[in-house]
Design a protein around this motif. Sequence first.
Motif, PDB file in Angstrom:
ATOM      1  N   ASN A 207       0.830  -1.202   0.000  1.00 26.64           N
ATOM      2  CA  ASN A 207       0.000   0.000   0.000  1.00 26.64           C
ATOM      3  C   ASN A 207       0.871   1.262   0.000  1.00 26.64           C
ATOM      4  O   ASN A 207       2.091   1.190  -0.145  1.00 26.64           O
ATOM      5  CB  ASN A 207      -1.000  -0.021   1.166  1.00 26.64           C
ATOM      6  N   CYS A 208       0.253   2.414   0.187  1.00 26.25           N
ATOM      7  CA  CYS A 208       0.976   3.687   0.124  1.00 26.25           C
ATOM      8  C   CYS A 208       2.050   3.801   1.202  1.00 26.25           C
ATOM      9  O   CYS A 208       3.118   4.397   0.980  1.00 26.25           O
ATOM     10  CB  CYS A 208       0.000   4.856   0.215  1.00 26.25           C
ATOM     11  N   GLU A 209       1.782   3.237   2.376  1.00 18.06           N
ATOM     12  CA  GLU A 209       2.755   3.296   3.472  1.00 18.06           C
ATOM     13  C   GLU A 209       3.924   2.352   3.198  1.00 18.06           C
ATOM     14  O   GLU A 209       5.089   2.715   3.462  1.00 18.06           O
ATOM     15  CB  GLU A 209       2.082   2.942   4.799  1.00 18.06           C
ATOM     16  N   HIS A 210       3.644   1.152   2.689  1.00 18.41           N
ATOM     17  CA  HIS A 210       4.708   0.239   2.291  1.00 18.41           C
ATOM     18  C   HIS A 210       5.659   0.943   1.320  1.00 18.41           C
ATOM     19  O   HIS A 210       6.881   0.895   1.467  1.00 18.41           O
ATOM     20  CB  HIS A 210       4.128  -0.995   1.563  1.00 18.41           C
ATOM     21  N   PHE A 211       5.062   1.595   0.315  1.00 18.95           N
ATOM     22  CA  PHE A 211       5.835   2.269  -0.725  1.00 18.95           C
ATOM     23  C   PHE A 211       6.714   3.384  -0.147  1.00 18.95           C
ATOM     24  O   PHE A 211       7.916   3.451  -0.421  1.00 18.95           O
ATOM     25  CB  PHE A 211       4.884   2.840  -1.781  1.00 18.95           C
ATOM     26  N   ALA A 212       6.115   4.269   0.652  1.00 16.10           N
ATOM     27  CA  ALA A 212       6.854   5.416   1.180  1.00 16.10           C
ATOM     28  C   ALA A 212       8.000   4.989   2.089  1.00 16.10           C
ATOM     29  O   ALA A 212       9.110   5.526   2.003  1.00 16.10           O
ATOM     30  CB  ALA A 212       5.900   6.349   1.917  1.00 16.10           C
ATOM     31  N   LEU A 213       7.754   4.016   2.969  1.00 13.86           N
ATOM     32  CA  LEU A 213       8.813   3.549   3.867  1.00 13.86           C
ATOM     33  C   LEU A 213       9.919   2.839   3.098  1.00 13.86           C
ATOM     34  O   LEU A 213      11.101   2.958   3.436  1.00 13.86           O
ATOM     35  CB  LEU A 213       8.229   2.629   4.933  1.00 13.86           C
ATOM     36  N   PHE A 221       6.921  -1.934   4.852  1.00 17.48           N
ATOM     37  CA  PHE A 221       6.060  -2.331   5.957  1.00 17.48           C
ATOM     38  C   PHE A 221       5.018  -1.257   6.213  1.00 17.48           C
ATOM     39  O   PHE A 221       5.191  -0.093   5.827  1.00 17.48           O
ATOM     40  CB  PHE A 221       6.888  -2.574   7.224  1.00 17.48           C
ATOM     41  N   SER A 222       3.931  -1.648   6.885  1.00 14.75           N
ATOM     42  CA  SER A 222       2.859  -0.714   7.190  1.00 14.75           C
ATOM     43  C   SER A 222       2.410  -0.880   8.630  1.00 14.75           C
ATOM     44  O   SER A 222       1.906  -1.935   9.007  1.00 14.75           O
ATOM     45  CB  SER A 222       1.666  -0.945   6.245  1.00 14.75           C
ATOM     46  N   ARG A 223       2.589   0.164   9.430  1.00 14.89           N
ATOM     47  CA  ARG A 223       2.114   0.132  10.812  1.00 14.89           C
ATOM     48  C   ARG A 223       0.596  -0.030  10.855  1.00 14.89           C
ATOM     49  O   ARG A 223       0.049  -0.708  11.718  1.00 14.89           O
ATOM     50  CB  ARG A 223       2.506   1.416  11.548  1.00 14.89           C
ATOM     51  N   GLN A 224      -0.093   0.586   9.908  1.00 16.61           N
ATOM     52  CA  GLN A 224      -1.552   0.517   9.907  1.00 16.61           C
ATOM     53  C   GLN A 224      -2.040  -0.911   9.701  1.00 16.61           C
ATOM     54  O   GLN A 224      -2.979  -1.365  10.355  1.00 16.61           O
ATOM     55  CB  GLN A 224      -2.113   1.430   8.812  1.00 16.61           C
TER      56      GLN A 224
END
Length: 231
Positions: A207-213, A221-224
Amino acid sequence: MLLALLIAGKLLMGNGGDRPNREEKICGKQHFWRDKKEEMGYRLQYNLLDGHARILDKNNIRKATGTMSAMEEKFERLVSGNFLKPGDVIGVSRSFYDHYGIYIGDGKVIHYADKTKDFGRNVSIYETDLKDFTQGSKDYFVLHFPKTGGPPRKLRSSTNFNVNPREHMGIFDFLFKAKYKLFSPEETIERAKSRLGESAYNFTRNNCEHFALWCKTGISFSRQVDMVLSI
């Protein structure tokens, strides 16, 4: 008594970064506060009891409070007059989730989303304007990566907010306890650009968080997602 105050202070601060703050004038004698840095009318102070920090403006209005590491970075951003820096992991809090991207400068963001909204039938990685990314929100955040290592924390562009930054402590924090690579702003932007046009979005795995990190640290990874799966 002093020991109790120290413990209480540390529990209150926790491991967070930029704490919720209500702008208010600081009056009276401040026996346990000392100046660490002063520039452009802003003062960075630290507390003798628990070591946490705050930022005051020229009118003695508290503009931010949190861990010293987070406040040092927020101080520099406030002093510079430009809260955003190229290569930042930027995010905006929607009603029930956070949306992430990479700020590449000149008011542009690369993110994983539909062309008109965060979710849709045609989600891909593309470049957009900051205004479109935030969808009109005046408050957004960047991820602060502590110099001593550990999981990134949010730095709010706002200096007056009630959003609770306490995050679920799970696998996300465990992964970032180990030493990780932090790519330079230039490298982060190049990594983001290298994936422009990708359309392999997956809520739990990409997702967007995986991509940015991944762009900033190499860790996808995604904390959400971590929070949802741990419920």
